[in-house]
Design an enzyme around this catalytic site. Sequence first.
Site, PDB file in Angstrom:
ATOM      1  N   HIS A  70      42.183  30.408  40.779  1.00  0.00           N
ATOM      2  CA  HIS A  70      42.724  31.042  39.580  1.00  0.00           C
ATOM      3  C   HIS A  70      42.061  30.424  38.352  1.00  0.00           C
ATOM      4  O   HIS A  70      41.482  31.113  37.544  1.00  0.00           O
ATOM      5  CB  HIS A  70      44.244  30.890  39.517  1.00  0.00           C
ATOM      6  CG  HIS A  70      44.880  31.656  38.397  1.00  0.00           C
ATOM      7  ND1 HIS A  70      46.249  31.810  38.273  1.00  0.00           N
ATOM      8  CD2 HIS A  70      44.349  32.303  37.334  1.00  0.00           C
ATOM      9  CE1 HIS A  70      46.517  32.525  37.188  1.00  0.00           C
ATOM     10  NE2 HIS A  70      45.381  32.826  36.596  1.00  0.00           N
TER      11      HIS A  70
ATOM     12  N   HIS B 231      40.913  28.720  28.490  1.00  0.00           N
ATOM     13  CA  HIS B 231      41.175  27.326  28.848  1.00  0.00           C
ATOM     14  C   HIS B 231      39.967  26.409  28.665  1.00  0.00           C
ATOM     15  O   HIS B 231      40.106  25.287  28.182  1.00  0.00           O
ATOM     16  CB  HIS B 231      41.667  27.250  30.295  1.00  0.00           C
ATOM     17  CG  HIS B 231      42.905  28.039  30.564  1.00  0.00           C
ATOM     18  ND1 HIS B 231      44.136  27.691  30.048  1.00  0.00           N
ATOM     19  CD2 HIS B 231      43.106  29.187  31.281  1.00  0.00           C
ATOM     20  CE1 HIS B 231      45.047  28.570  30.439  1.00  0.00           C
ATOM     21  NE2 HIS B 231      44.447  29.492  31.182  1.00  0.00           N
TER      22      HIS B 231
ATOM     23  N   GLU C 152      39.096  32.977  31.910  1.00  0.00           N
ATOM     24  CA  GLU C 152      39.521  31.602  32.154  1.00  0.00           C
ATOM     25  C   GLU C 152      38.756  30.614  31.278  1.00  0.00           C
ATOM     26  O   GLU C 152      39.345  29.668  30.738  1.00  0.00           O
ATOM     27  CB  GLU C 152      39.346  31.252  33.634  1.00  0.00           C
ATOM     28  CG  GLU C 152      40.328  31.954  34.557  1.00  0.00           C
ATOM     29  CD  GLU C 152      41.769  31.582  34.275  1.00  0.00           C
ATOM     30  OE1 GLU C 152      42.070  30.380  34.203  1.00  0.00           O
ATOM     31  OE2 GLU C 152      42.596  32.497  34.109  1.00  0.00           O
TER      32      GLU C 152
END
Length: 434
Positions: free
Chosen positions: A87, A160, A156
Amino acid sequence: MLLKNLHSLLQLPIFSNGADKGIEPNCPINIPLSCSNKTDIDNSCCFEYPGGIFLQTQFWNYFPSKNDLNETELVKELGPLDSFTIHGLWPDNCHGGYQQFCNRSLQIDDVYYLLHDKKFNNNDTSLQISGEKLLEYLDLYWKSNNGNHESLWIHEFNKHGTCISTIRPECYTEWGANSVDRKRAVYDYFRITYNLFKKLDTFSTLEKNNIVPSVDNSYSLEQIEAALSKEFEGKKVFIGCDRHNSLNEVWYYNHLKGSLLSEMFVPMDSLAIRTNCKKDGIKFFPKGYVPTFRRRPNKGARYRGVVRLSNINNGDQMQGFLIKNGHWMSQGTPANYELIKSPYGNYYLRTNQGFCDIISSSSNELVCKFRNIKDAGQFDFDPTKGGDGYIGYSGNYNWGGDTYPRRRNQSPIFSVDDEQNSKKYKFKLKFIKN
C-alpha cells in the site's frame, strides 16, 4: 510454472543502499531513534521529524474486477496469489496525526519514465538495483484497486514521500552526491518501501501459523495478531477487514534510526486505536474469490449534506455551520457540501465554490475554492450507517477558531493538531447527510 507460486520461487532480493557512493548520510552514529530525542537534533537530514513513525502498509485485495479471471489475469490485477501487496510507506507524526502533500514542488506525475531515466540504468555499480528492475517489482507487488497501478505509486509519493524530511533534495546535496536532483529521492522512496515490504512477508508469516486463504475457514483476531506479532519482535501489528469481515490490510509501525536511507527500522507497537475486524469469524479469502452473499465494493461513494460545528467548547450554548468558502457562521443557511471517496482512501470535500484544502501557510486554515482536484486536500471521514459522521484531516479531528461569528459575520476555522487546542473556540465538524 504456476503463477501462484511466482512469488515463492523468485525469492526476490532486498536492495540496500549500503554501497551507493556519494549519498551515504554523514550522520552521528549515536543519533537517537525517531520520536525519542530529549534535545533538538540540529541536522534534519539525519533525524526524521515530525514524521518519525513509519507505517509499512500492505493490502490483501482479493476482489477481481470481473468473474472468471484466469491466473495470469489475477496476478496482473491483484499481484501474486501467495503474497500481500504494497500500500505504501507513511511517515506519521510522533504526537499523532500525519502530514500530507507537504511540498507540491516535489510532486511527480510519472514513475515509469522516471525509473527508466539513464541515471538509474547506466550499469552504475553504486546502485544496488536499476530503475528498470525496480519498476518490474513495483509492477508485480504494488497494485492499486482500480487497475491503474502507477497512479497509486504517484499518489503515495506525492501524499507521503514528499513529507519525509531526510530525503529532501538538499540532503542529497549535503551528502556530496553528484548531479542528484529530486528524482533520486523518488527512486529511493520506492526502493526502500519495497525493501521493507519484502522483510515483512505477511503471507509467509500467516502460512507458517496455519492461517491460509480459504473460502470456508475463518480465524480469530487473536490468532492473526499473535502470528504477526511473533515475527515482528513481539510488537502489536494492526490488521483491517472489509465489510465481509475478511482480512484486507496489515500495518506495521516502526521507529527509524537516522536518515531514511539508513533503512534502520525498529518495530514498535501499533498505535491504531481499534480495528474494524470482529473478534471471531475473520475470513481470509483467496484472490479472485467473490462472495456471493454481498455486492462488490462501492469504490466511488459520495455523500451530500451540511457541516455543523459540534460540541463547541465542550457544550457551550453556541452554534454554527460551514458556508461555501469553508468559514464558520452562526446565523443564516449552511452550504451544501459533498464528500467524495478518493481512489486510494480518504475523501475530497467540495462545495459549489470549489474543492477544500488545509492551507499550512495560513495556520492550517480550511479553504474551499480550488477548481482543480489536484489542489484538493484529502479528509478523514468515517460515516455511520446513516451517512453522518465527523470530518478530520491527517488523522486529527480537532478544529478551532479565534473569533465567534455573531449575527451575519463569518470566521475562518483551522485544523488543530495538538491535544491542547490553543484556539479560543474548540469543536468537531459533523457532516449531516441530506
